[in-house]
Design a protein around this motif. Structure first.
Motif, mmCIF file in Angstrom:
data_model
loop_
_atom_site.group_PDB
_atom_site.id
_atom_site.type_symbol
_atom_site.label_atom_id
_atom_site.label_comp_id
_atom_site.label_asym_id
_atom_site.label_seq_id
_atom_site.Cartn_x
_atom_site.Cartn_y
_atom_site.Cartn_z
ATOM 1 N N TYR A 10 0.799 -1.224 0.000
ATOM 2 C CA TYR A 10 0.000 0.000 0.000
ATOM 3 C C TYR A 10 0.834 1.277 0.000
ATOM 4 O O TYR A 10 0.297 2.372 -0.182
ATOM 5 N N ARG A 13 -0.017 4.663 -1.887
ATOM 6 C CA ARG A 13 -1.400 4.594 -2.360
ATOM 7 C C ARG A 13 -2.348 5.044 -1.262
ATOM 8 O O ARG A 13 -2.080 4.848 -0.082
ATOM 9 N N SER A 14 -3.466 5.572 -1.670
ATOM 10 C CA SER A 14 -4.550 5.827 -0.721
ATOM 11 C C SER A 14 -5.351 4.523 -0.599
ATOM 12 O O SER A 14 -5.206 3.613 -1.434
ATOM 13 N N LYS A 16 -8.429 4.202 -1.169
ATOM 14 C CA LYS A 16 -9.298 4.145 -2.353
ATOM 15 C C LYS A 16 -8.516 3.636 -3.569
ATOM 16 O O LYS A 16 -9.011 2.788 -4.318
ATOM 17 N N ARG A 41 0.395 5.458 8.783
ATOM 18 C CA ARG A 41 -0.391 6.072 7.705
ATOM 19 C C ARG A 41 -1.871 5.970 8.033
ATOM 20 O O ARG A 41 -2.387 4.864 8.238
#
Length: 141
Positions: A10, A13-14, A16, A41
């Motif tokens: 991840y 990346r968000s 979503k 995060r």
């Protein structure tokens, strides 16, 4: 046709964007293979991540036993950490069996933080799964 197993990190990346990438690959289940499902995060600790993935229609499970108990003291020790994890899996085949069983039946992705699979224990875990089942094909997202 070979069975597919995905891995994904991840980092960068968000939540979503992660869910979107998983949907693009038609993944149905995410197995979090971090030893601790805590993250600095926002959105990537176990509870918020499970909620976000669930809202996106993805099943989530945390398998802490598949996490890497070894940490690099310095960047130069990364290869040693991955080798120690490889030896750990060889000494504990029940970990590979547990991951295999958890991944059975649905398109699954192994999740960790590191974006680059070559720098992450999930690639070692994926290789152990392939050694256990040569028909398995790994796709790093």
């Amino acid at each position: 046709m070979a069975e597919l197993l995905f891995t994904v990190g991840y980092e960068g990346r968000s939540a979503k964007a992660l869910a979107t990438r998983l949907h693009e690959a038609q993944v149905a289940r995410v197995l979090d293979v971090r030893a601790s499902a805590r993250s600095a995060r926002p959105g990537f600790s176990k509870g918020p991540l499970a909620k976000a993935l669930g809202a996106a229609g993805l099943a989530y499970a945390h398998l802490p036993e598949a996490g890497n108990p070894f940490f690099a003291e310095a960047e130069a020790d990364l290869a040693g950490v991955l080798e120690r994890y490889r030896a750990h899996l060889e000494a504990h085949p029940e970990i590979v069996r547990a991951v295999r069983e958890a991944a059975r039946g649905e398109r699954t992705a192994l999740l960790c933080a590191e974006a680059n699979p070559a720098r992450c224990h999930r690639s070692v875990l994926a290789a152990a799964l392939v050694a256990d089942d040569p028909d398995l094909r790994i796709v790093h997202l």
